[in-house]
Motif scaffolding. Structure first.
Motif, PDB file in Angstrom:
ATOM      1  N   ASN A 167      60.736  50.809  40.973  1.00  0.00           N
ATOM      2  CA  ASN A 167      60.866  50.400  42.370  1.00  0.00           C
ATOM      3  C   ASN A 167      62.306  50.032  42.701  1.00  0.00           C
ATOM      4  O   ASN A 167      62.818  50.354  43.787  1.00  0.00           O
ATOM      5  CB  ASN A 167      59.949  49.216  42.666  1.00  0.00           C
ATOM      6  CG  ASN A 167      58.487  49.609  42.703  1.00  0.00           C
ATOM      7  OD1 ASN A 167      58.163  50.788  42.552  1.00  0.00           O
ATOM      8  ND2 ASN A 167      57.608  48.637  42.893  1.00  0.00           N
ATOM      9  N   LEU A 168      62.962  49.350  41.784  1.00  0.00           N
ATOM     10  CA  LEU A 168      64.358  48.970  41.997  1.00  0.00           C
ATOM     11  C   LEU A 168      65.250  50.199  42.080  1.00  0.00           C
ATOM     12  O   LEU A 168      66.165  50.271  42.917  1.00  0.00           O
ATOM     13  CB  LEU A 168      64.827  48.040  40.879  1.00  0.00           C
ATOM     14  CG  LEU A 168      64.232  46.626  40.887  1.00  0.00           C
ATOM     15  CD1 LEU A 168      64.691  45.851  39.651  1.00  0.00           C
ATOM     16  CD2 LEU A 168      64.643  45.882  42.157  1.00  0.00           C
ATOM     17  N   ILE A 169      64.989  51.177  41.221  1.00  0.00           N
ATOM     18  CA  ILE A 169      65.792  52.405  41.233  1.00  0.00           C
ATOM     19  C   ILE A 169      65.587  53.159  42.542  1.00  0.00           C
ATOM     20  O   ILE A 169      66.551  53.612  43.177  1.00  0.00           O
ATOM     21  CB  ILE A 169      65.419  53.303  40.031  1.00  0.00           C
ATOM     22  CG1 ILE A 169      65.858  52.636  38.731  1.00  0.00           C
ATOM     23  CG2 ILE A 169      66.071  54.683  40.175  1.00  0.00           C
ATOM     24  CD1 ILE A 169      65.381  53.357  37.481  1.00  0.00           C
ATOM     25  N   LEU A 170      64.316  53.282  42.956  1.00  0.00           N
ATOM     26  CA  LEU A 170      64.036  53.965  44.215  1.00  0.00           C
ATOM     27  C   LEU A 170      64.664  53.239  45.406  1.00  0.00           C
ATOM     28  O   LEU A 170      65.222  53.864  46.320  1.00  0.00           O
ATOM     29  CB  LEU A 170      62.528  54.083  44.416  1.00  0.00           C
ATOM     30  CG  LEU A 170      61.787  55.048  43.481  1.00  0.00           C
ATOM     31  CD1 LEU A 170      60.280  54.913  43.662  1.00  0.00           C
ATOM     32  CD2 LEU A 170      62.227  56.482  43.742  1.00  0.00           C
ATOM     33  N   GLY A 171      64.597  51.911  45.377  1.00  0.00           N
ATOM     34  CA  GLY A 171      65.215  51.124  46.443  1.00  0.00           C
ATOM     35  C   GLY A 171      66.722  51.304  46.474  1.00  0.00           C
ATOM     36  O   GLY A 171      67.328  51.416  47.552  1.00  0.00           O
ATOM     37  N   ALA A 172      67.331  51.358  45.286  1.00  0.00           N
ATOM     38  CA  ALA A 172      68.776  51.548  45.207  1.00  0.00           C
ATOM     39  C   ALA A 172      69.183  52.926  45.723  1.00  0.00           C
ATOM     40  O   ALA A 172      70.181  53.069  46.450  1.00  0.00           O
ATOM     41  CB  ALA A 172      69.244  51.362  43.764  1.00  0.00           C
ATOM     42  N   THR A 177      67.188  63.140  50.363  1.00  0.00           N
ATOM     43  CA  THR A 177      67.007  62.335  49.152  1.00  0.00           C
ATOM     44  C   THR A 177      66.487  60.944  49.499  1.00  0.00           C
ATOM     45  O   THR A 177      65.593  60.410  48.839  1.00  0.00           O
ATOM     46  CB  THR A 177      68.340  62.217  48.386  1.00  0.00           C
ATOM     47  OG1 THR A 177      68.817  63.525  48.067  1.00  0.00           O
ATOM     48  CG2 THR A 177      68.156  61.425  47.100  1.00  0.00           C
ATOM     49  N   GLY A 178      67.033  60.354  50.553  1.00  0.00           N
ATOM     50  CA  GLY A 178      66.573  59.038  50.975  1.00  0.00           C
ATOM     51  C   GLY A 178      65.124  59.056  51.429  1.00  0.00           C
ATOM     52  O   GLY A 178      64.359  58.121  51.145  1.00  0.00           O
ATOM     53  N   ALA A 179      64.721  60.132  52.123  1.00  0.00           N
ATOM     54  CA  ALA A 179      63.339  60.245  52.578  1.00  0.00           C
ATOM     55  C   ALA A 179      62.380  60.364  51.399  1.00  0.00           C
ATOM     56  O   ALA A 179      61.302  59.741  51.389  1.00  0.00           O
ATOM     57  CB  ALA A 179      63.190  61.453  53.500  1.00  0.00           C
ATOM     58  N   VAL A 180      62.765  61.135  50.394  1.00  0.00           N
ATOM     59  CA  VAL A 180      61.927  61.275  49.192  1.00  0.00           C
ATOM     60  C   VAL A 180      61.818  59.935  48.468  1.00  0.00           C
ATOM     61  O   VAL A 180      60.720  59.527  48.038  1.00  0.00           O
ATOM     62  CB  VAL A 180      62.499  62.357  48.258  1.00  0.00           C
ATOM     63  CG1 VAL A 180      61.755  62.349  46.915  1.00  0.00           C
ATOM     64  CG2 VAL A 180      62.385  63.728  48.909  1.00  0.00           C
ATOM     65  N   ALA A 181      62.948  59.233  48.342  1.00  0.00           N
ATOM     66  CA  ALA A 181      62.933  57.929  47.670  1.00  0.00           C
ATOM     67  C   ALA A 181      62.078  56.932  48.455  1.00  0.00           C
ATOM     68  O   ALA A 181      61.300  56.160  47.861  1.00  0.00           O
ATOM     69  CB  ALA A 181      64.358  57.404  47.520  1.00  0.00           C
ATOM     70  N   ALA A 182      62.187  56.948  49.778  1.00  0.00           N
ATOM     71  CA  ALA A 182      61.393  56.034  50.606  1.00  0.00           C
ATOM     72  C   ALA A 182      59.904  56.345  50.480  1.00  0.00           C
ATOM     73  O   ALA A 182      59.071  55.431  50.388  1.00  0.00           O
ATOM     74  CB  ALA A 182      61.837  56.136  52.069  1.00  0.00           C
ATOM     75  N   GLY A 183      59.576  57.638  50.470  1.00  0.00           N
ATOM     76  CA  GLY A 183      58.180  58.016  50.323  1.00  0.00           C
ATOM     77  C   GLY A 183      57.604  57.619  48.979  1.00  0.00           C
ATOM     78  O   GLY A 183      56.475  57.095  48.897  1.00  0.00           O
ATOM     79  N   MET A 186      54.630  54.887  48.367  1.00  0.00           N
ATOM     80  CA  MET A 186      53.423  55.252  47.624  1.00  0.00           C
ATOM     81  C   MET A 186      53.149  54.284  46.492  1.00  0.00           C
ATOM     82  O   MET A 186      51.986  53.919  46.228  1.00  0.00           O
ATOM     83  CB  MET A 186      53.565  56.678  47.091  1.00  0.00           C
ATOM     84  CG  MET A 186      52.378  57.150  46.252  1.00  0.00           C
ATOM     85  SD  MET A 186      50.840  57.238  47.209  1.00  0.00           S
ATOM     86  CE  MET A 186      51.080  58.796  48.051  1.00  0.00           C
ATOM     87  N   ARG A 187      54.206  53.837  45.820  1.00  0.00           N
ATOM     88  CA  ARG A 187      54.035  52.893  44.716  1.00  0.00           C
ATOM     89  C   ARG A 187      53.606  51.520  45.224  1.00  0.00           C
ATOM     90  O   ARG A 187      52.861  50.808  44.552  1.00  0.00           O
ATOM     91  CB  ARG A 187      55.335  52.778  43.915  1.00  0.00           C
ATOM     92  CG  ARG A 187      55.674  54.033  43.109  1.00  0.00           C
ATOM     93  CD  ARG A 187      56.990  53.855  42.369  1.00  0.00           C
ATOM     94  NE  ARG A 187      56.889  52.769  41.388  1.00  0.00           N
ATOM     95  CZ  ARG A 187      56.403  52.899  40.166  1.00  0.00           C
ATOM     96  NH1 ARG A 187      55.949  54.080  39.744  1.00  0.00           N
ATOM     97  NH2 ARG A 187      56.363  51.874  39.333  1.00  0.00           N
ATOM     98  N   ILE A 188      54.092  51.158  46.407  1.00  0.00           N
ATOM     99  CA  ILE A 188      53.717  49.856  46.964  1.00  0.00           C
ATOM    100  C   ILE A 188      52.296  49.890  47.507  1.00  0.00           C
ATOM    101  O   ILE A 188      51.476  49.010  47.226  1.00  0.00           O
ATOM    102  CB  ILE A 188      54.716  49.444  48.074  1.00  0.00           C
ATOM    103  CG1 ILE A 188      56.098  49.213  47.469  1.00  0.00           C
ATOM    104  CG2 ILE A 188      54.239  48.190  48.788  1.00  0.00           C
ATOM    105  CD1 ILE A 188      57.179  48.975  48.503  1.00  0.00           C
ATOM    106  N   SER A 189      51.991  50.938  48.297  1.00  0.00           N
ATOM    107  CA  SER A 189      50.659  51.047  48.901  1.00  0.00           C
ATOM    108  C   SER A 189      50.462  52.461  49.432  1.00  0.00           C
ATOM    109  O   SER A 189      51.238  52.897  50.298  1.00  0.00           O
ATOM    110  CB  SER A 189      50.496  50.042  50.046  1.00  0.00           C
ATOM    111  OG  SER A 189      49.342  50.324  50.806  1.00  0.00           O
ATOM    112  N   PRO A 190      49.453  53.194  48.960  1.00  0.00           N
ATOM    113  CA  PRO A 190      49.185  54.527  49.509  1.00  0.00           C
ATOM    114  C   PRO A 190      48.966  54.507  51.023  1.00  0.00           C
ATOM    115  O   PRO A 190      49.335  55.464  51.713  1.00  0.00           O
ATOM    116  CB  PRO A 190      47.916  54.964  48.766  1.00  0.00           C
ATOM    117  CG  PRO A 190      47.963  54.203  47.476  1.00  0.00           C
ATOM    118  CD  PRO A 190      48.560  52.874  47.836  1.00  0.00           C
TER     119      PRO A 190
END
Length: 376
Positions: A4-9, A302-308, A312-316
């Motif tokens: 999650n931290l990596i995706l957020g970064a 890339t940002g859209a993929v990371a946000a998605g 998904m990991r937080i809540s489908p």
């Protein structure tokens, strides 16, 4: 948690990269000291005004009237035009003006870069003024532009382009906003030293600095950057005004941006050895305003993929709501002719076109010729 931290970064980095040319970079420029010009008294240099045309019959009457006005104010102004094999009578309209314009007829479609080189070789003025066939100059533009050459360190001067018709469509509105931001960036770059590249609407250089280059490059970027490479200043004059009508159709604007991006990246590769030898500040400016922007579409994707992935990991359910919201906004924006959703779609289209153009150039392809937009 680590994922999650990596995706957020990644998301934050992509957001910062997209915002860099329009927010962070201008803030840095404003913090830099002013580099004043140092004019020396003397007569204004002579000038030649050059433009290329292809199937611009609709724009020619107004353009020729504008040129006649400029010639009346500046009798010594040399005006040259290159017709790139027009099929709509553009060349005949220009030739019909007698000695107002010296016309060079191309053998067929050879492109603007080729045409401009032919005109520059024929020009006799100390300063070459470049403009487009559909651009109109204010009455005092030539005088104010030439006045900036009183500083011997100034090798090139850009004017300010004002777009007409911003209210005609969302595409035109977005284009107008983008260009106003671009003009402000150039103002700040000029104040702090050099502008890093000109567009073809209105700019000039000392004829002695005109470079040699292949027909496949973007001539306005190549020619204007030759000033910086020669150790002279490339500055912008706010009071030198040119006017052009905006493109209103998305399809026209998309093709235009693909063409410009492809040629810009091809030009970047051609200029790379000289770019590496520029001063550190100029390299920073070039990277911030050009390279980062060219890849803005990839940062958005890339940002859209990371946000998605993060949603998904937080809540489908969060992911589903977000995806449906994006689909709805795009659907409304594509169908709308004005409003914020339409503007957002036009921004995304512009980024997509730029990425496509850069990708095209990276595979070795470029665009030499051009067609005027029908929706101007």
């Amino acid at each position: 948690m680590a994922t999650n931290l990596i995706l957020g970064a990644v998301l934050l980095l992509c957001l910062a990269a997209v915002a860099w040319p329009f927010f962070f970079y201008p803030l840095i420029l404003r913090a830099l000291p002013t580099r004043p010009e140092q004019p020396v008294a003397g007569p204004l240099p002579s000038a030649s005004l050059l433009f290329c045309a292809y199937n611009e019959a609709a724009a020619m009457p107004e353009k020729l009237a504008n040129l006649a006005m400029l010639r009346q104010l500046y009798p010594a102004l040399e005006i040259l035009a290159f017709d790139d094999g027009s099929s709509d009578g553009t060349a005949d309209l220009i030739a019909g003006q007698g000695d107002l314009v010296t016309l060079l007829r191309g053998p067929g479609r050879s492109g603007k870069a080729h045409g401009m080189k032919q005109l520059a070789a024929r020009a006799r003025g100390d300063v070459l003024i470049f403009t487009d066939a559909n651009v109109l100059l204010d009455a005092d533009a030539v005088d104010r532009l030439l006045a900036r050459y009183a500083d011997p360190d100034v090798g090139g001067v850009l004017g300010s382009l004002h777009y007409v018709g911003a209210q005609d469509s969302a595409t035109a509105s977005v284009g107008s906003l983008y260009w106003r931001l671009e003009e402000r960036l150039k103002d700040e770059e000029s104040r702090t030293g050099n502008v890093l590249g000109a567009d073809g609407s209105i700019f000039s250089i000392r004829r002695s600095l005109y470079p040699d280059f292949p027909d496949s490059v973007l001539d306005d970027l190549t020619v204007s950057m030759a000033v910086v490479f020669a150790g002279k200043r490339l500055v912008k004059a706010k009071d030198v005004l040119a006017r052009e009508r905006l493109v209103t159709a998305r399809s026209d604007e998309y093709r235009r941006k693909v063409r410009i991006a492809a040629r810009a990246w091809h030009t970047h590769r051609h200029l790379r050895p000289q770019l590496r030898r520029m001063a550190a500040l100029d390299r920073f400016k070039y990277g911030s305003r050009k390279i980062v922007r060219w890849f803005g579409g990839l940062f958005i994707l890339t940002g859209a993929v990371a946000a998605g992935a993060l949603a998904m990991r937080i809540s489908p359910m969060l992911y589903l709501i977000g995806a449906l919201a994006i689909i709805f906004v795009i659907w409304v924006g594509v169908r709308a002719k004005s409003g914020p959703f339409a503007a957002l779609v036009d921004v995304l289209i512009a980024y997509a076109a730029t990425v496509q153009g850069v990708a095209k150039a990276m595979t070795g392809r470029t665009v030499t010729t051009w067609n005027p937009a029908k929706s101007r």
